[in-house]
Every structure is written in C-alpha cells, then in structure tokens.
Write an enzyme that holds these catalytic residues in place. Structure first.
Site, short mmCIF file in Angstrom:
data_model
loop_
_atom_site.label_atom_id
_atom_site.label_comp_id
_atom_site.label_asym_id
_atom_site.label_seq_id
_atom_site.Cartn_x
_atom_site.Cartn_y
_atom_site.Cartn_z
CB CYS A 174 -0.89 0.00 1.23
SG CYS A 174 0.04 0.07 2.77
CB ALA B 19 4.11 -0.50 2.09
NE ARG C 94 11.92 -2.00 0.84
CZ ARG C 94 12.65 -1.18 0.09
NH1 ARG C 94 13.26 -0.15 0.62
NH2 ARG C 94 12.75 -1.39 -1.21
CG HIS D 152 7.27 4.59 -4.14
ND1 HIS D 152 7.06 3.65 -5.12
CD2 HIS D 152 7.62 3.90 -3.04
CE1 HIS D 152 7.27 2.44 -4.62
NE2 HIS D 152 7.62 2.57 -3.35
#
Lengths: 519, 500
Positions: B67, B70, B101, B201
């Site tokens: 999503c 994220a 991550r 992003h």
C-alpha cells in the site's frame, strides 16, 4: 579493494574494511551534519538514568517498540486453522501483504490470505463491490471449503457491514447460498492480535452453531464425550498442537482441536505446494457444539469465545499458556477430570523425567533474575515456570495486557517467595522495558526477536521465546506445552546461561580458570 | 532443467501464449478480461511489453502488492536515519514494517538515529471517534523530551487518518513553529490511496518537496563547499549496504557523493541535494518524481544507472562520467579496469556452474529489469518477469533495454498465476519476495528473495556482484533440491522400464 573472489565477503565483514570505514567516516563528517559525539554520549548515558525512566514512564501518547500487533493478524492466524479455509480480509490490500510476510518470516512457510483491495472509491462508496467481486474470485481461483472474512481498520472506520455484504454477495452469486462464509469485525484500533483471534473463533462457532447468519437452523446440542481444545494465538502452534495431540492420544481422550494450524504452517518440501494442509474440518467445527467441555490454553485469546461456548451448555475452562511442572500438572488433571480418563503411566514417566531435568539443572537458574515480555498468557506461563525453578521474574510486561491480567500476575508473584521483588507492567512497551533493564537490571531477558535491540543496548542476554521469532530458525516446531515442552524451555534457558558463563570466562590467562569443562 | 532450452523462440512464444490462456480460465469472466490485459508475451522491437499496469488490483485474487504507507514509510522515508517516523494510526502497520527492510545505517539507535525502531500513535477507538490530532501533538512533545537529538519528525498516515478528517498538516505546522522551525513532515500516505506502494512513493517525494525543500532558507550559508564533482545517489535504499557498495566506486572515479536517498540518509543530505551537479537515479520508480522536480526547480540534471553486474556497471559508470570532464571519464575507466580482475575471477568461478540456467522474476521498483544484466553476466537467462507496482514507463524501459523476444510478462501477478507459470515453465530459479519464497521452495524450485536479498547483500556495485553470484550459485546448486522427492517415490525413467 575489499571484496575477494576466493572468499566472498558478506555484509558483516565487507564494510569493516579500511576503504569502507574511511568512506563512511567522511560521509558522516562532511554531509550528515552529525551531532557532537560528546553530546550523543551524554544523552546515551542520560537515557539509562532513573530520571529518564521517570520521563519515559510519564508518556501518555507515544508508543515506542510495542510488543503487540493488530487484530487482523490474529484473525488470519485463527482462520488458517480450519480445513481448506482462506482468510479474506476486507479493507486495504497492503495489510494482507503485511500479515502474510509476518507469518512467513516467523514460520518460514507460505501464508495464503486474500484482500478485498479497497481503494479511494471504496472509501467513499463502501466496499460492497469489492466484497462481491472478491468472494467470487477467491472462490473460483482457490476453491476453498470456507472463506473466513475479517476486516482492516479502513473497512471499520467507514462502517462496512459484513453480514449484509456477505448476504448481498451470495444473492449476486459470488458464492453459493449455502457456502460457509463466517465473519468477524476485527478493528485494528481495539485490542491486539489476540483480540482478533478471539473474534474470528467466536465468529466461526457462532456461524456453525447458531444458524449460519440466519440461513440454516441452529444446531441442537447433543452432548457427547469429546472435549474441544483451543490453543490461542501461539508462535509455537506447530510444535504445541502436535504435542497436545500426542498427550491426548496417550490418555485416550476424544478431542477436537479447534483451529489446528499445525500442518498448514509446517508443510513438507517434496515438489508440491500445499496451499491447504490439515486443519479442523468444517464438520468438526460444527460438531464441536456437542462436546462436553472446551479447554482454552490462553484465557486472554478466548475472552469472548469461551462465554459463547458456555452459553451453548458446555463447561469451559481457560489456562494461561501452561509451562512447567505445576501448570502442566493442572492442565492434565483437568483434562482427566473432565474426560474421566486417567493420566497414564507413560505421561507420569515423562513428568518424572522433566522433574529430574529440573532437579539436575536448577542450581544454575535458582536466584537468577529475569525480565519477560510477550502476550499476556505467555507471560503468565513463563513467569510461573521461572518461579518453580527458583528464579525471579523481576519484570513482566505485556503491551496488550490489561488490569485483569495485572492482578493475575501479581497473584502469581504473591504465591511464591521468589515473586516478592517482582513487578508487572500492563500496557507498557519495549522502550519502557529498556529503562527498567537499565535502572533495575536482571540477568536474562525472555522475549521475541525484537528483544535483540534491548540485548544490544542494555547487555541483557536474550532468550528468544515468543512471537515473532524471525532471526532464529525452527523453534516454532518445538512444543513448549506438556512436560516435553517444558523440557525444551528449560534447555533454551540453560543453553543461554551456559553460553553466557563461557562467554564471560573465555579470556586466556584472565578469566579462563572458570572456563569449566563440566558444569 | 528448463523447457526453454530445448525450444525455439517461436515455440516458446506459442507455449507462453497458451499458458496465459490457460491461467485465465480459472477466473470469472469479468476478472479474466481484466487480468488478460496484464499478461503478455514480449515481442522484440516493441516499445513496451504490451501490458496494462498501475491499475487497481482485483479483489480476492491474492495480489502481492502493498500500500501507499508501505511506499512512503517502508521505502522512501523510513531509512532517513536521524528523523523519527511516526506510524500514525493503529499499531499494526508500524509493527509489520518494523526493521523489516534492511536499510543499513550507522548511528546510535534510539539516541541520534531511529531507523530500526517502531514509533506509533497506537490508535484506540477514542482516537477514531474524537480524532487523533491532539494525541499527535502530544506525541511530538514526548518525542522532543525523550529523543532530544532527533533532527526531525515525519507523520506517516495509516488508513484511518484520511477517513476521520484529521488535520496532520496543522499539527505539524504548529509544532514546527513551537520547536524553532524544526522539520516536521506530514505525509498523506494512507494505505487505501492509489493502487499499490507506488502512489506512496510519489506522495513521499512530494512531501520532501513541500516540507523539506520549500521550508529551506535560500539565504542560509552553505553547510559545505561545493565542488564541480558533487552528485547525489537517488533511489538506493542501502539494502544490506547496497548504497555503500555503490558510493565507493562513484567516489573512486573522482565524484563526491553529497547525499544518499534514502538508505543511510539524513535530513542534512536531503537538504544538500539541490546543490548537486548531477542526481544519479537507481530506483526510477520510487524517486523519479523528486529528480524531475530538482531538475525543473534547481536545474540539477539526473541520469538513470544500473549497478547490477559488471556489464551494466561499466555502462553506467561511462554514462555518469559523460556528464563530467575528462578527469572523471578517466576515473571511470580506471575504476572499470581496477575491478576487472575481480569480476573476471567471479565469473570464472560461478559462470560454469550457472551457464544456461533460467530465471523468473517478480519484484518491485527497478529490479524486474535491472537485475537481468547481472544474470546475463553469469550466463543465465531471464524467461519471465513482471512488476508489482510498475507503470508503463517501466515496461518501456524493460522492453527497450532488457528483455528478450518471447519473455513472459506478468503485471501485478496473482498468487495463482505465478504458481502456474512457474509450474509449467520450470525455471531453475525464481526471484521474488518473502510471500512467494516458500511457495516455490515447496515445489522444489530454488528461490532468492529479491527485495531483501534474502538477508544477504549488498548486490549493488562490484563488491555486491561477488555476493550476488555466490548467492545465485548457492541457491541453484544447493544439494537439497535433488532430495525434494523421496527416492522410493520417484518415477523411474522410461528407458529403465523398457530395459526390464
């Protein structure tokens, strides 16, 4: 040049080379606008003080490094325990990617789960169409026997009505009218993952027993000799459920494991991917209503489920993740009482061997101080075991523990002379624990993988018991229940104690007089 | 052994087309129609891969996507090490993404850096009902008390924030003022926005533009003296140290890296970037937005590069050098020459063990195309690839520079499709994520996680390629894969039957 073709250097060696060290030092100095190292050191020391602890414990709004997850995770955990069942999470899709990753990282297994992939338009108009299409797609693609629906916080905030949505989906032909689609609202902003587990279990029994959301007659309970067994949200579910089956088998108990996810999270590598494996059959789930009693291994995972079961006329009883001699004794004796089956000599021998092991080793544990954190029931189980080993569970912390749990832990402390100087911390997080470990240090810490940060910062050696454990492999395959399970916990604790003694005595000509070969 | 090796391109194409038709049969009609647009067999010479992308995932199909949260917290903002990133909303999102991550960094965690920590407002029902703004303000105060060396705060919105009408911008502004202009960045990356990580992003990039760049004092004295060779690494998240293995060769060729975005990055580095002479962009997908903005606003050109495998590294070093003078151009050649023996040794060691092996990929960002060259350096062939959250410009780049004729392309692949594709194509290796890893390993197919490098890495740069080659070899040639089937259950070869 640091890298080497003959001996390829990994990240933990590569960057220690002089070229990289120089590079990183320059980066920091020239471009990071770094803090004065003396200031960093001052704050680092200050963060260890009672003064900092006081400020830390005065926090009212901020949570740092909590030891809990959200309801939907528990919802998925419960759902995959039923035969050929897909958890269907109604809401945003990113959540499902997170649950699947989280479970795969712990169990090192695939975790199948679908989302209704709601986006902006669903936020405005509701997610009904997502439910209609989603159920049809899941049903056609993965041919599940049951689809267990739960929600993310998005669907809860906009107020989607699962019961109505599922009805409409069936009317639209997404799945057959008589197809099993139990549901549970699992808002992430209420409770934690153990609440989600509870809600889904309750939803599934309500579905099968109380007329499948008005589409079938309610089941008439015809009591039989069986007992139901509910494990609760448990990182050791694979090993634990198998151990319970073995013990019940030895006792000749007729039982139903409710939500048996021990196979689906432990499938073989033999050329075939099993999206489904094992699990409680739907028939068993329905027939569980007829059992004479239901046992929950985790009280705080079944706070709503057990009353529902009790309302159907069964005896219900709950344990707190029993670990160790006394807790296991109690559990087995209750099973024996309910079923009328005596505890066989084989199990008595296992008990004897476990007591023997504790007697052999308790000198190394006696008087040691431990900090424990984890889910409320696991904390109780571990604290109880430590007390019977003569150890002190000095700090016991559950981010998802409440007032009732606090009282229960205190009562446990009060029941033992070793509980005298122990404290319980409901609703606190691992940043609180960090302060505790500095201001009131202990010998060992018991917790999940995230405890490694506490180990690094405070130097308290971590014994990994809990969920999730990402950075050690295969421990979930071992039971912690039963006398054999207790043996595993004992060995994990002892291994760490001995490793620490060795680590602290390994310097030649300095400390190695104590580097003993026999301990 | 892959089937591909024994077939002509025409046969492969026919087989792949047949395969697509076969998987589509499982869907209800409406879904089949939608999914058909995301699957294709690449035709050489075409300008893109012939698939639709960046569209909504279909409910219930088991998409691999995440999503917007994220994309923002997990990818763009999370690695900025000296800022505290609040996962604002219920506890789960921050918990599942906590330290998952592998964005490596140097710092004293909890004191002057905070990447591997989980700060959350842990929303309760009352916060949903009455709103969370007051709680957020209090959280910022508590952060200031307990973490005094933080250099800034970001608010990473989870789903409820946008639904309950909280004004995180107002809170951020107010608190920034209270704390002498402290950088506080509200990010509207609620998980329901957009169709995947991708919008997250973009939103995160825009937040840097609006709440970092726009707040900078243009008259403030420069924090460092510029040189003609200043560049910034954009779109490298330092997974297992990727950005470090990249930085070292860029500096070795004579450039000066003034910022890393965002792996091992800091607020000061973000602020310094508009002064760069060139932005070099690795993950185009997640950071092209801010690169374009810096070009327009500050005149900083940007160029894409690829640091996977020696062929692409050399190509990229020359491309980057072409923006500079002869000193840098010579530097690039010097670096390429210096590492050549190491690369030759790695390839001599591993290529014979990997030659002709086939790979299927399904990853995010840049990797579905960028790693192809590295596999080819090892004599391997990528026979299928797809993007979790790519856009058409990703598929254009893939078609024009990377994939071969006949490659199977699958956008936003579903669990079912991926499984069927691998089952039929039988590649020697699958490269995808944690959710896919164990599915394929159960099937007896070697696998590497290509998001986290399977807890290994770095894979970028020359140093990283050595690890990449070693890892691919150990995945494919691990003895265990020959033992997946019990010997008493293996079907005897037909020849053996005939002999009896």
């Amino acid at each position: 040049m640091t890298q080497n073709a003959d001996h390829v250097l990994d990240h933990f060696e590569l960057f220690r080379g002089p070229e990289y060290q120089q590079m990183l030092a320059n980066k920091k100095k020239l471009f990071e606008n770094p803090r004065d190292p003396a200031e960093v050191e001052r704050i680092r020391e200050w963060a260890k003080t009672p003064e900092y602890k006081e400020l830390n414990f005065a926090r009212e709004a901020l949570t740092v490094n909590p030891a809990k997850a959200c309801q939907p995770l528990g919802a998925v955990f419960a759902a995959v325990g039923f035969e050929e069942t897909i958890p269907f999470v109604h809401g945003s899709q990113g959540c499902v990617a997170y649950y699947r990753s989280h479970f795969s990282r712990h169990f090192k297994e695939p975790s199948s789960c679908v989302s209704s992939s709601m986006t902006e338009d669903a936020a405005v108009f509701g997610g009904l169409n997502n439910m209609i299409d989603g159920l049809a797609n899941t049903y056609n693609m993965y041919k599940p026997k049951m689809i267990s629906v739960s929600t993310t916080c998005m669907a809860e905030v906009i107020g989607d009505d699962l019961n109505a949505f599922i009805k409409t989906s069936k009317e639209k032909g997404s799945v057959p009218q008589d197809y099993d689609v139990p549901f549970a609202h699992t808002p992430a902003f209420v409770g934690s993952h153990i609440t989600g587990y509870d809600n889904v279990m309750k939803g599934i029994f309500a579905h099968f027993w109380d007329g499948k959301a008005g589409t079938a007659p309610k089941l008439e309970r015809v009591p039989n000799e069986k007992i139901n067994f509910i494990g609760g949200f448990d990182g050791y579910t694979v090993g634990n459920i198998r151990e319970i089956k073995r013990l019940f088998g030895l006792m000749g108990v007729e039982y139903t494991i409710l939500a048996d996810n021990s196979d689906v999270w432990d499938t073989p590598t033999d050329g075939e991917f099993r999206m489904y494996d094992g699990g409680t059959t739907l028939e068993e789930a329905a027939n569980a209503v007829h059992a004479k009693a239901t046992i929950s291994m985790q009280e705080y995972c079944t706070e709503k489920t057990l009353p529902l079961i009790a309302d159907h006329g069964q005896e219900v009883l709950a344990f707190n993740h029993p670990i160790g001699v006394t807790a296991t004794d109690k559990f087995l004796m209750e099973v024996s009482r309910i079923t009328g089956k005596p505890i066989p000599e084989t199990i008595a021998r296992e008990r004897g061997r476990f007591v023997d092991a504790v007697a052999d080793s308790s000198a190394h544990i006696h008087g040691k101080k431990f900090a424990i954190y984890g889910d409320p029931d696991l904390c109780l189980g571990l604290a109880g075991f430590l007390l019977e080993l003569g150890a002190e569970p000095t700090h016991v912390l559950a981010t998802n523990g409440g007032k009732g749990w606090e009282k229960k832990v205190q009562a446990l402390f009060d029941s033992s002379p070793f509980g005298k100087n122990c404290n319980v911390y409901p609703g606190k997080d691992l940043w609180h624990m960090r302060s505790l470990l500095f201001t009131d240090p202990v010998d060992f810490l018991i917790g999940n993988t995230y405890g490694k940060y506490l180990e690094r910062d405070t130097g308290t050696p971590l014994i990994r018991i809990g969920f999730p454990v990402f950075d050690r492999h295969h421990h979930h395959r071992y039971p912690v229940w039963g006398y054999q399970g207790g043996m595993n916990v004992l060995v994990w604790i002892l291994d760490k104690i001995f490793d620490e003694i060795d680590k602290n005595t390994i310097v030649p000509a300095k400390s190695d007089y104590s580097f003993d070969i026999i301990r | 052994m892959s089937l591909a090796k024994t077939e002509s391109v025409a046969e492969i194409k026919a087989r792949n087309k047949e395969l697509i038709n076969e998987v589509l049969k499982v869907y209800p009609e409406k879904t089949a129609k939608r999914r058909a647009k995301h699957l294709n067999v690449h035709e050489a010479g075409k300008s893109d891969c012939g698939v639709k992308s960046n569209l909504k995932s279909i409910p219930g199909v088991m998409t691999i996507r995440g999503c917007a949260y994220a994309g923002s917290k997990g990818v763009v903002w999370g690695p900025i090490k000296d800022m505290i990133h609040i996962s604002h909303g219920p506890v789960g999102c921050g918990q599942y993404s906590w330290a998952a991550r592998r964005n490596y960094y140097i710092g004293t965690t909890g004191i002057d850096t905070f990447v591997t920590m989980q700060f959350t407002s842990d929303f309760q029902e009352k916060d949903i009902v009455f709103g969370g703004d007051k709680k957020l303000a209090k959280i910022m105060d508590e952060i200031q008390v307990l973490f005094p060396l933080n250099n800034g705060i970001t608010v990473q919105s989870e789903c409820p924030i946008g639904l309950i009408g909280d004004d995180i911008e107002a809170v951020s502004k107010q608190k920034s003022k209270e704390y002498d202009g402290k950088t506080i960045v509200p990010v509207r990356c609620e998980g329901f926005r957009g169709v995947s990580q991708s919008l997250g992003h973009h939103i995160a990039n825009d937040a840097i533009r609006d709440w970092v760049f726009e707040k900078m004092d243009p008259n403030a004295p420069p924090k460092f003296e510029s040189t003609p060779y200043d560049i910034a690494i954009i779109g490298d998240y330092n997974i297992g140290g990727d950005a470090w293995a990249s930085r070292i060769i860029l500096e070795e060729m004579g450039l000066r890296v003034i910022a890393q975005w965002s792996g091992d990055g800091s607020l000061a580095e973000l602020e310094a970037t508009p002064k760069a002479k060139l932005n070099v962009l690795h993950c185009y997908r997640s950071m092209n937005y801010i690169s374009r903005h810096m070009e327009e606003k500050y005149g900083v050109p940007w160029c894409e590069y690829n640091f996977f495998g020696p062929s692409k590294i050399a190509e990229s070093l020359r491309k980057i050098a072409s923006y500079f003078d002869d000193k840098i151009k010579e530097g690039a050649e010097r670096v390429i020459a210096r590492y050549q023996p190491l690369m030759d040794a790695i390839i001599a060691k591993y290529r014979p063990r990997l030659e002709g092996k086939t790979v299927m990929l399904f990853v995010g960002g840049l990797r579905p195309r960028h790693v192809i060259g590295a596999y080819e350096d090892l004599g391997m062939e990528v026979v299928g690839t797809g993007y979790e959250f790519g856009h058409n410009d990703d598929y254009q780049r893939t078609a024009q520079h990377y994939v071969k004729d006949g490659t199977l392309i699958y956008d936003d692949v579903t669990g079912y499709e991926f499984e069927k594709f691998v089952e039929k194509i039988q590649p020697d290796l699958v490269g995808s994520g944690i959710k896919e890893k164990y599915v394929f390993q159960k099937m007896g197919v070697p696998f590497r996680q290509m998001h986290s490098w399977d807890y290994s890495g770095p894979y970028h740069g020359y140093d990283g390629f050595a690890i990449f080659a070693r890892d691919m070899d150990m995945a494919i040639n691990a003895p265990i894969w020959k033992m997946a089937k019990a010997p008493w259950k293996q079907t005897p070869a037909p020849a053996l039957l005939a002999a009896e």
